[in-house]
Design a protein around this motif. Structure first.
Motif, PDB file in Angstrom:
ATOM      1  N   LEU A  88       3.903  69.021  32.204  1.00 36.98           N
ATOM      2  CA  LEU A  88       3.380  67.954  33.069  1.00 36.98           C
ATOM      3  C   LEU A  88       2.043  67.447  32.549  1.00 36.98           C
ATOM      4  O   LEU A  88       1.778  66.236  32.538  1.00 36.98           O
ATOM      5  N   ARG A  89       1.176  68.359  32.118  1.00 34.51           N
ATOM      6  CA  ARG A  89      -0.122  67.938  31.582  1.00 34.51           C
ATOM      7  C   ARG A  89       0.048  67.122  30.309  1.00 34.51           C
ATOM      8  O   ARG A  89      -0.634  66.110  30.104  1.00 34.51           O
ATOM      9  N   ASN A  90       0.938  67.572  29.440  1.00 35.92           N
ATOM     10  CA  ASN A  90       1.186  66.815  28.210  1.00 35.92           C
ATOM     11  C   ASN A  90       1.758  65.443  28.518  1.00 35.92           C
ATOM     12  O   ASN A  90       1.415  64.448  27.855  1.00 35.92           O
ATOM     13  N   LEU A  91       2.637  65.383  29.515  1.00 35.48           N
ATOM     14  CA  LEU A  91       3.212  64.097  29.901  1.00 35.48           C
ATOM     15  C   LEU A  91       2.131  63.165  30.442  1.00 35.48           C
ATOM     16  O   LEU A  91       2.085  61.974  30.089  1.00 35.48           O
ATOM     17  N   SER A  92       1.253  63.708  31.292  1.00 35.28           N
ATOM     18  CA  SER A  92       0.168  62.891  31.832  1.00 35.28           C
ATOM     19  C   SER A  92      -0.781  62.432  30.731  1.00 35.28           C
ATOM     20  O   SER A  92      -1.212  61.280  30.700  1.00 35.28           O
ATOM     21  N   LYS A  93      -1.076  63.339  29.806  1.00 30.76           N
ATOM     22  CA  LYS A  93      -1.981  62.987  28.698  1.00 30.76           C
ATOM     23  C   LYS A  93      -1.353  61.957  27.778  1.00 30.76           C
ATOM     24  O   LYS A  93      -2.039  61.075  27.241  1.00 30.76           O
TER      25      LYS A  93
END
Length: 609
Positions: free
Chosen positions: A63-68
């Motif tokens: 999720l963090r990678n997707l948001s980034k």
């Protein structure tokens, strides 16, 4: 004679405990298997929770990678796109997804600390406790088995002594009844029988004592030791069951604790979605891309059935069509007027003049300065390097770009001034406390900062001058902007057209020559031509000065507000109109400063921006 019980009676009395020992040992084996199964279940649950925490961590990371991945890059065009409400809502969604991922990390951390870690330690303690209990059980079992073996040995010895005493008694009776046996032999047999009977009595006493001791140990074993051990094992197993139940409850509570925060994240996403304003976004697009021009006017009908002088159309679209004439190639002659670089006729004297002299003469020719500037700007646009003053943009866009540049320079100046103030304070500290550093070491840097600030201020003044010029062309930003004639030169950025439109045809109209978006390559022989002497341009209309304009640049003319003048050259899309006051005074004024009336016999008033 001593009467002894038959050994079979004693054997039957002590044969039952052997079966009980075997059954007790079987129960320990069953309990050992069951408790080991319970530990295996607990370890399986620990492994399950551990894999769940890994999944939560992996999910949070994804999720963090997707948001980034979808976050706007700094100092990029994408960052400018996030001024719209829809893109800002998307950015808020990305930020909330980042917080959403953080809650899954919290789930993983809490499950690791509250379940996995605690249960792992508990399993180690449980194994030690289980080992201790079964060690005590095996020890008690071995003790009762040892007592049983002692009892069996005492019983067999008593049985053997009883049989020996019985045989000795029978031998004595036989010897005593035989008349041929001497008295000494009879006495010897009698003594032997008495000895055997005494040994049997001693074995009986020993066996009786051992039996009593065994019965006591057996009672203690089955009614005290074993029940206590079983009770401890039962309590241990019950604690294990309670612990795994509590862990499952904690498993649910960890998820339940983050539900309110996740709900807030989802509420923020919903709030961001509800903040999307399509009207506002549409207005921002209008403000971002409005050029300040009005659409061109209607194309006039030109009647070729009557002999009449053609007039310049109100719309610059007629110019782009070249009035129906074929466009000559670059460097060729037209019926009206040749390119500024080409001469119709040249004398021998003119042929001998150097190229640099004729080029300088062209550069200093007032009527051609504006043409050359347009040509230069067009070539710079074609090469991909926009002008520093953003003159290639429409007025409103140019004003915004200049304002952004001024703001950016002011921010740079503020940064440099902050650095200078910090160094000044450091220098003061060094002066007051020389042991902390050399005050002269910062002088060079202070001088550099001062130079940088001065350069930036000069840049600000330059851009503010351009900004003031643009804002002067836009008298009231809230008013409906006036229209510039012609198609904006950004739609045809070669710059050559603007230059070509500065010439005159014999009938008073204008011809156009387009470069067809090719590089302008002029043969050296073309520059040997001289420029024609400027012929007076015919009047194509009148104009009224809306504002006072001080013509300070070469090629411009000063006008007063309300003054009426003659129009001799229409705006070609670069924002300038050529006017004449009298036969000797003519020049360029900003199109936005005048109200132009083309062809007073056939045209209505047309206002330019």
């Amino acid at each position: 004679m001593v009467s002894l019980p038959h050994p079979s009676v004693l054997h039957g009395a002590v044969s039952a405990p052997c079966l009980c020992c075997r059954k007790g040992k079987d129960q320990f084996d069953n309990l050992e298997k069951h408790t080991q199964w319970g530990i295996d279940v607990l370890e399986k649950y620990i492994k399950f929770v551990k894999e769940r925490t890994e999944i939560e961590l992996s999910y949070a990371k994804q999720l963090r990678n997707l948001s980034k991945k979808y976050q706007p890059k700094k100092n990029s065009k994408e960052e400018e796109e996030y001024r719209y409400t829809s893109t800002r809502a998307f950015l808020a969604t990305l930020n909330e997804m980042n917080d959403y991922a953080g809650q899954h990390e919290v789930i993983s951390e809490n499950m690791t600390s509250l379940i996995t870690g605690e249960l792992t330690r508990y399993v180690q303690e449980l194994k030690q406790e289980r080992k201790s209990h079964f060690h005590d059980g095996r020890k008690a079992q071995q003790h009762i088995e040892t007592c049983w073996k002692q009892l069996e040995a005492s019983k067999r010895r008593f049985e053997r002594d009883c049989k020996e005493a019985d045989r000795a008694q029978q031998y004595f009776e036989k010897m005593d009844a035989d008349i041929n046996v001497t008295k000494a032999d009879v006495e010897k047999a009698r003594q032997q029988a008495q000895l055997r009977h005494q040994m049997a009595e001693d074995s009986k006493a020993e066996y009786s004592s051992t039996l009593q001791k065994f019965n006591s140990e057996q009672h203690e074993h089955y009614y005290t030791h074993i029940p206590n051990i079983f009770q401890k094992i039962q309590e241990m197993e019950e604690r294990r069951i309670v612990r795994i139940g509590e862990s499952m409850k904690t498993f649910a509570e960890v998820d339940r604790q983050v539900i309110p925060i996740i709900g807030k994240c989802l509420d923020e996403i919903t709030k961001a979605a509800e903040s999307v304003d399509h009207k506002n976004d549409s207005q921002m697009v209008i403000e971002a891309f409005k050029s300040g021009f009005e659409p061109p006017g209607d194309v006039d009908f030109e009647d070729f059935t009557q002999p009449m002088k053609r007039t310049v159309s109100e719309s610059s679209l007629s110019n782009s069509r070249g009035d129906g004439k074929s466009e000559p190639k670059f460097g060729s002659k037209s019926k009206g007027k040749l390119w500024p670089f080409i001469k119709k006729n040249k004398s021998p004297k003119q042929q001998k003049e150097p190229l640099s002299h004729r080029f300088n003469e062209f550069m200093t020719s007032k009527p051609k300065i504006h043409c050359f500037r347009s040509l230069k700007r067009g070539l710079s646009l074609k090469l991909g390097a926009g002008p520093e003053d953003f003159s290639n943009l429409p007025p409103e866009q140019r004003r915004k770009k200049l304002q952004q540049k001024v703001d950016e320079l002011n921010r740079d100046i503020q940064k440099e001034m902050d650095s200078r103030d910090a160094l000044t304070k450091m220098k003061d500290v060094y002066i007051k406390n020389p042991q902390m550093g050399d005050a002269a070491s910062v002088d060079h840097r202070l001088a550099e900062l001062g130079q940088n600030i001065e350069k930036l201020r000069l840049e600000v003044q330059k851009f503010e001058g351009w900004l003031a010029e643009v804002e002067g062309r836009l008298p009231a930003r809230t008013e409906q902007p006036r229209r510039q004639s012609g198609v904006y030169e950004a739609q045809n950025p070669s710059g050559v057209n603007s230059c070509a439109q500065d010439r005159e045809s014999p009938d008073g109209s204008y011809t156009e020559e387009q470069s067809q978006e090719t590089e302008m390559k002029v043969p050296a022989t073309d520059f040997d031509d001289e420029f024609d002497d400027e012929e007076p341009l015919p009047t194509i209309g009148t104009c009224k000065a809306l504002y006072t304009f001080e013509g300070q640049n070469e090629g411009t003319i000063s006008v007063a507000e309300g003054e009426m003048l003659y129009v001799i050259e229409e705006d070609k899309g670069d924002g300038w109109t050529r006017i004449r006051r009298n036969e000797d005074e003519e020049g360029y004024v900003p199109t936005s400063y005048v109200e132009v009336y083309l062809d007073k016999n056939a045209k209505g008033a047309m206002t330019y921006i």
